[in-house]
Design a protein around this motif. Structure first.
Motif, mmCIF file in Angstrom:
data_model
loop_
_atom_site.group_PDB
_atom_site.id
_atom_site.type_symbol
_atom_site.label_atom_id
_atom_site.label_comp_id
_atom_site.label_asym_id
_atom_site.label_seq_id
_atom_site.Cartn_x
_atom_site.Cartn_y
_atom_site.Cartn_z
ATOM 1 N N GLY A 31 9.607 12.413 0.385
ATOM 2 C CA GLY A 31 9.399 12.119 1.717
ATOM 3 C C GLY A 31 7.942 11.748 2.191
ATOM 4 O O GLY A 31 7.990 10.497 3.037
ATOM 5 N N TRP A 32 6.932 12.088 1.433
ATOM 6 C CA TRP A 32 5.544 11.922 1.730
ATOM 7 C C TRP A 32 5.437 10.424 1.098
ATOM 8 O O TRP A 32 4.667 9.518 1.888
ATOM 9 C CB TRP A 32 4.644 12.755 1.149
ATOM 10 N N GLU A 33 5.870 9.894 0.102
ATOM 11 C CA GLU A 33 5.843 8.585 -0.408
ATOM 12 C C GLU A 33 6.542 7.610 0.370
ATOM 13 O O GLU A 33 6.074 6.579 0.781
ATOM 14 C CB GLU A 33 6.505 8.533 -1.753
ATOM 15 N N ARG A 34 7.781 8.073 1.064
ATOM 16 C CA ARG A 34 8.464 7.122 1.912
ATOM 17 C C ARG A 34 7.471 6.970 3.269
ATOM 18 O O ARG A 34 7.353 5.849 3.656
ATOM 19 C CB ARG A 34 9.651 7.691 2.371
ATOM 20 N N VAL A 35 7.021 8.019 3.754
ATOM 21 C CA VAL A 35 6.209 8.016 4.883
ATOM 22 C C VAL A 35 5.041 7.283 4.559
ATOM 23 O O VAL A 35 4.443 6.277 5.590
ATOM 24 C CB VAL A 35 5.814 9.330 5.451
ATOM 25 N N SER A 36 4.360 7.202 3.655
ATOM 26 C CA SER A 36 3.011 6.769 3.248
ATOM 27 C C SER A 36 3.393 4.963 3.148
ATOM 28 O O SER A 36 2.231 4.306 3.183
ATOM 29 C CB SER A 36 2.288 7.195 2.135
ATOM 30 N N GLU A 37 4.336 4.565 2.470
ATOM 31 C CA GLU A 37 4.843 3.145 2.505
ATOM 32 C C GLU A 37 5.225 2.593 3.801
ATOM 33 O O GLU A 37 5.202 1.607 3.820
ATOM 34 C CB GLU A 37 5.929 3.109 1.548
ATOM 35 N N LEU A 38 5.448 3.468 4.742
ATOM 36 C CA LEU A 38 5.923 2.644 6.068
ATOM 37 C C LEU A 38 4.930 1.831 6.693
ATOM 38 O O LEU A 38 5.125 0.836 7.170
ATOM 39 C CB LEU A 38 6.218 3.762 6.878
ATOM 40 N N PRO A 39 3.658 2.182 6.701
ATOM 41 C CA PRO A 39 2.486 1.238 7.522
ATOM 42 C C PRO A 39 2.452 0.010 6.559
ATOM 43 O O PRO A 39 2.512 -1.053 7.249
ATOM 44 C CB PRO A 39 1.411 2.167 7.436
ATOM 45 N N GLY A 40 2.731 -0.145 5.173
ATOM 46 C CA GLY A 40 2.783 -1.320 4.525
ATOM 47 C C GLY A 40 3.880 -2.095 5.069
ATOM 48 O O GLY A 40 3.630 -3.427 5.125
ATOM 49 N N GLU A 41 4.853 -1.626 4.917
ATOM 50 C CA GLU A 41 6.235 -2.147 5.389
ATOM 51 C C GLU A 41 6.268 -2.714 6.767
ATOM 52 O O GLU A 41 6.525 -3.922 7.010
ATOM 53 C CB GLU A 41 7.373 -1.389 5.362
ATOM 54 N N VAL A 42 5.503 -1.897 7.639
ATOM 55 C CA VAL A 42 5.292 -2.414 9.039
ATOM 56 C C VAL A 42 4.416 -3.799 9.080
ATOM 57 O O VAL A 42 4.588 -4.557 10.040
ATOM 58 C CB VAL A 42 4.946 -1.563 9.973
ATOM 59 N N ASN A 43 3.445 -3.530 8.352
ATOM 60 C CA ASN A 43 2.310 -4.659 8.433
ATOM 61 C C ASN A 43 3.059 -5.858 7.536
ATOM 62 O O ASN A 43 2.804 -7.064 8.241
ATOM 63 C CB ASN A 43 1.103 -4.283 7.640
ATOM 64 N N ALA A 44 3.873 -5.833 6.749
ATOM 65 C CA ALA A 44 4.515 -6.943 6.245
ATOM 66 C C ALA A 44 5.492 -7.344 6.991
ATOM 67 O O ALA A 44 5.329 -8.705 7.203
ATOM 68 C CB ALA A 44 5.423 -6.570 4.882
#
Length: 140
Positions: A31-44
């Protein structure tokens, strides 16, 4: 019967609990990995949105330029059609003038040939008449 129902219910709960044996730490880590990957996906996604918006603006500018070119071509086409019509009228007038000049030249040519033929015919007729009169008079 109540006892049997309770045993079956308890057995079904325990079998479900053992089947759903999950590691809570791996779930939290996932869950933490998914949450930490969200800002990168949002930036992309934001970057992709900006690129798409720029492409839209460029396409819009190109469309506006193309429409302006089409309008300019339409105006130029109308101008050329008007010039073409004027040239067609001028050509037909020149053709009519040329036909009239040709007819006049032919008429003049016919008159000159007729006048020369009449003059030559007159001289030839006079010569023939003189020759015939001399012959009748016996002077030949």
């Amino acid at each position: 019967m109540l006892f049997t129902t309770c045993v079956l219910f308890t057995a079904s709960l325990t079998s479900t609990v053992s089947a759903a044996n999950a590691n809570i730490f791996s779930d939290i880590y996932s869950g933490w990995e998914r949450v930490s990957e969200l800002p990168g996906e949002v930036n992309a996604l934001q970057e992709s949105y900006k690129q798409t918006l720029e492409q839209l603006n460029q396409t819009s500018a190109q469309l506006g330029q193309a429409q302006a070119n089409v309008e300019a071509f339409k105006a130029q086409n109308e101008l050329l059609l008007a010039q073409n019509e004027k040239l067609t009228d001028m050509v037909s007038k020149l053709q009519n003038d040329q036909d009239a000049k040709s007819a006049t030249a032919k008429r003049i040519q016919t008159m000159i040939i007729t006048a020369v033929s009449l003059i030559l015919g007159y001289f030839i007729l006079i010569r023939v008449m003189r020759w015939g009169m001399r012959r009748r008079s016996g002077r030949v």
